[in-house]
Design a protein around this motif. Structure first.
Motif, PDB file in Angstrom:
ATOM      1  N   VAL A   1       0.848  -1.018  -0.185  1.00 46.66           N
ATOM      2  CA  VAL A   1       0.206  -0.177  -0.254  1.00 46.66           C
ATOM      3  C   VAL A   1       0.921   0.764   0.379  1.00 46.66           C
ATOM      4  CG1 VAL A   1      -1.257   1.270   1.279  1.00 46.66           C
ATOM      5  CG2 VAL A   1      -2.381  -1.023   0.980  1.00 46.66           C
ATOM      6  N   ILE A   2       1.319   1.489   0.087  1.00 46.30           N
ATOM      7  CA  ILE A   2       2.791   1.803   1.003  1.00 46.30           C
ATOM      8  C   ILE A   2       3.971   2.895  -0.790  1.00 46.30           C
ATOM      9  CG2 ILE A   2       4.998   3.700   2.177  1.00 46.30           C
ATOM     10  CD1 ILE A   2       3.740   2.333   4.939  1.00 46.30           C
ATOM     11  N   ASP A   3       4.192   1.695  -1.065  1.00 43.55           N
ATOM     12  CA  ASP A   3       4.980   1.704  -1.951  1.00 43.55           C
ATOM     13  C   ASP A   3       4.300   2.575  -3.269  1.00 43.55           C
ATOM     14  OD1 ASP A   3       7.847   1.753  -4.136  1.00 43.55           O
ATOM     15  OD2 ASP A   3       7.535  -0.983  -4.214  1.00 43.55           O
ATOM     16  N   GLN A   4       4.802   3.472  -4.041  1.00 46.45           N
ATOM     17  CA  GLN A   4       4.317   3.450  -5.048  1.00 46.45           C
ATOM     18  C   GLN A   4       4.587   3.222  -6.388  1.00 46.45           C
ATOM     19  OE1 GLN A   4       4.887   7.436  -4.814  1.00 46.45           O
ATOM     20  NE2 GLN A   4       3.845   8.881  -3.342  1.00 46.45           N
ATOM     21  N   ASN A   5       5.696   2.689  -6.464  1.00 46.61           N
ATOM     22  CA  ASN A   5       6.634   2.126  -8.235  1.00 46.61           C
ATOM     23  C   ASN A   5       5.427   1.190  -7.630  1.00 46.61           C
ATOM     24  OD1 ASN A   5       7.938   3.683  -8.579  1.00 46.61           O
ATOM     25  ND2 ASN A   5       9.458   3.427  -7.599  1.00 46.61           N
ATOM     26  N   TYR A   6       5.092  -0.125  -6.837  1.00 48.24           N
ATOM     27  CA  TYR A   6       4.512  -1.537  -6.655  1.00 48.24           C
ATOM     28  C   TYR A   6       2.951  -1.111  -6.412  1.00 48.24           C
ATOM     29  CZ  TYR A   6       2.269  -5.247  -5.401  1.00 48.24           C
ATOM     30  OH  TYR A   6       1.303  -6.787  -5.049  1.00 48.24           O
ATOM     31  N   ARG A   7       2.495   0.186  -6.598  1.00 45.30           N
ATOM     32  CA  ARG A   7       0.737   0.349  -6.713  1.00 45.30           C
ATOM     33  C   ARG A   7       0.283   0.231  -8.005  1.00 45.30           C
ATOM     34  NH1 ARG A   7      -0.191   3.997  -1.748  1.00 45.30           N
ATOM     35  NH2 ARG A   7       0.598   5.655  -3.767  1.00 45.30           N
ATOM     36  N   LYS A   8       1.481   2.073  -8.441  1.00 44.20           N
ATOM     37  CA  LYS A   8       1.283   2.094 -10.359  1.00 44.20           C
ATOM     38  C   LYS A   8       1.444   0.302 -11.311  1.00 44.20           C
ATOM     39  CE  LYS A   8       3.801   6.296 -10.037  1.00 44.20           C
ATOM     40  NZ  LYS A   8       4.730   7.533 -10.468  1.00 44.20           N
ATOM     41  N   GLU A   9       2.014   0.038 -11.094  1.00 40.91           N
ATOM     42  CA  GLU A   9       3.158  -1.393 -11.458  1.00 40.91           C
ATOM     43  C   GLU A   9       1.047  -2.275 -11.285  1.00 40.91           C
ATOM     44  OE1 GLU A   9       6.323  -2.949 -11.531  1.00 40.91           O
ATOM     45  OE2 GLU A   9       7.545  -0.931 -11.486  1.00 40.91           O
ATOM     46  N   PHE A  10       1.096  -2.213  -9.982  1.00 38.95           N
ATOM     47  CA  PHE A  10       0.266  -3.492  -9.829  1.00 38.95           C
ATOM     48  C   PHE A  10      -1.163  -2.689 -10.403  1.00 38.95           C
ATOM     49  CE2 PHE A  10      -2.996  -4.809  -6.744  1.00 38.95           C
ATOM     50  CZ  PHE A  10      -2.931  -6.506  -6.815  1.00 38.95           C
ATOM     51  N   PHE A  11      -1.553  -1.481  -9.688  1.00 41.61           N
ATOM     52  CA  PHE A  11      -2.938  -0.965 -10.009  1.00 41.61           C
ATOM     53  C   PHE A  11      -3.133  -0.682 -11.360  1.00 41.61           C
ATOM     54  CE2 PHE A  11      -3.262   0.164  -5.516  1.00 41.61           C
ATOM     55  CZ  PHE A  11      -3.649  -0.724  -5.693  1.00 41.61           C
ATOM     56  N   ARG A  12      -1.642  -0.757 -12.305  1.00 38.38           N
ATOM     57  CA  ARG A  12      -2.073   0.306 -13.581  1.00 38.38           C
ATOM     58  C   ARG A  12      -2.774  -1.512 -14.293  1.00 38.38           C
ATOM     59  NH1 ARG A  12       2.588   1.261 -15.435  1.00 38.38           N
ATOM     60  NH2 ARG A  12       2.750   3.430 -14.510  1.00 38.38           N
ATOM     61  N   ARG A  13      -2.031  -2.236 -14.044  1.00 41.58           N
ATOM     62  CA  ARG A  13      -1.763  -4.209 -14.578  1.00 41.58           C
ATOM     63  C   ARG A  13      -3.829  -4.016 -14.148  1.00 41.58           C
ATOM     64  NH1 ARG A  13       2.297  -7.616 -13.642  1.00 41.58           N
ATOM     65  NH2 ARG A  13       1.198  -7.618 -10.968  1.00 41.58           N
ATOM     66  N   ILE A  14      -3.753  -3.858 -13.011  1.00 39.44           N
ATOM     67  CA  ILE A  14      -4.880  -4.686 -13.292  1.00 39.44           C
ATOM     68  C   ILE A  14      -6.502  -4.189 -13.040  1.00 39.44           C
ATOM     69  CG2 ILE A  14      -7.094  -4.854 -11.340  1.00 39.44           C
ATOM     70  CD1 ILE A  14      -5.013  -7.476 -11.014  1.00 39.44           C
ATOM     71  N   GLU A  15      -6.256  -2.503 -13.525  1.00 43.14           N
ATOM     72  CA  GLU A  15      -7.232  -1.223 -14.072  1.00 43.14           C
ATOM     73  C   GLU A  15      -7.669  -1.915 -15.558  1.00 43.14           C
ATOM     74  OE1 GLU A  15      -5.946   2.646 -13.035  1.00 43.14           O
ATOM     75  OE2 GLU A  15      -6.635   2.556 -10.988  1.00 43.14           O
ATOM     76  N   ASP A  16      -6.157  -1.746 -15.861  1.00 36.48           N
ATOM     77  CA  ASP A  16      -5.626  -2.247 -17.633  1.00 36.48           C
ATOM     78  C   ASP A  16      -7.042  -3.315 -17.618  1.00 36.48           C
ATOM     79  OD1 ASP A  16      -4.827  -0.111 -18.186  1.00 36.48           O
ATOM     80  OD2 ASP A  16      -2.896  -1.422 -18.465  1.00 36.48           O
ATOM     81  N   ASP A  17      -7.140  -4.395 -17.307  1.00 38.11           N
ATOM     82  CA  ASP A  17      -7.808  -6.039 -17.277  1.00 38.11           C
ATOM     83  C   ASP A  17      -9.314  -5.320 -17.242  1.00 38.11           C
ATOM     84  OD1 ASP A  17      -5.086  -7.416 -18.166  1.00 38.11           O
ATOM     85  OD2 ASP A  17      -4.945  -8.113 -16.040  1.00 38.11           O
ATOM     86  N   LEU A  18      -8.995  -4.189 -16.400  1.00 38.24           N
ATOM     87  CA  LEU A  18     -10.968  -4.273 -16.071  1.00 38.24           C
ATOM     88  C   LEU A  18     -11.449  -3.686 -16.648  1.00 38.24           C
ATOM     89  CD1 LEU A  18     -10.847  -3.783 -11.928  1.00 38.24           C
ATOM     90  CD2 LEU A  18     -11.254  -5.491 -13.918  1.00 38.24           C
ATOM     91  N   GLN A  19     -11.234  -2.691 -17.901  1.00 37.47           N
ATOM     92  CA  GLN A  19     -10.836  -1.578 -18.376  1.00 37.47           C
ATOM     93  C   GLN A  19     -11.343  -2.559 -19.799  1.00 37.47           C
ATOM     94  OE1 GLN A  19      -7.918   1.772 -18.537  1.00 37.47           O
ATOM     95  NE2 GLN A  19      -9.744   2.644 -17.602  1.00 37.47           N
ATOM     96  N   GLN A  20     -10.850  -3.023 -20.401  1.00 38.81           N
ATOM     97  CA  GLN A  20     -10.676  -3.936 -21.387  1.00 38.81           C
ATOM     98  C   GLN A  20     -11.712  -4.888 -21.042  1.00 38.81           C
ATOM     99  OE1 GLN A  20      -7.769  -7.172 -21.866  1.00 38.81           O
ATOM    100  NE2 GLN A  20      -8.629  -7.397 -23.799  1.00 38.81           N
TER     101      GLN A  20
END
Length: 120
Positions: A77-96
């Protein structure tokens, strides 16, 4: 949002199970019953049909794996790089998935007999 929670929960569970397995395996191979007796002040008590893991080892492995899972969650939750990579991938899948569903429902309403009337 539910998909993000489920994915994060699966990662937490996997990390906790791996840490638990490591400590149980390591502890059962390295810590002898005499060491357990010296540390706890009593003979080790084994539960279960195979008597491979002492109760003390099981308790310590559960505690440490729970703590490691908590640390992993806070760090994720704290690490911004992890959040960017993790959430971006999930958000892309959800948008698709949402886009595909939108196209499907549009085609279904236009191609269905009696177009314009929807059962949903």
């Amino acid at each position: 949002m539910l998909m993000l929670f489920i994915t994060q929960a699966v990662q937490l569970l996997l990390v906790s199970l791996l840490v638990f397995g490591f400590f149980v395996l390591f502890g059962s191979l390295v810590i002898r019953p005499s060491v357990i007796e010296a540390w706890t002040g009593s003979a080790p008590h084994y539960t279960g049909p195979l008597h491979l893991i002492s109760d003390a080892l099981f308790s310590v492995a559960v505690f440490l794996s729970g703590f490691a899972g908590l640390y992993f969650t806070v760090q994720a939750v704290i690490d911004q790089n992890y959040r960017k990579e993790f959430f971006r991938r999930i958000e892309d899948d959800l948008q698709q998935a949402i886009g595909v569903r939108k196209v499907y429902t549009t085609l279904r309403t236009h191609l269905a007999p009696g177009a314009g009337t929807s059962r949903f």
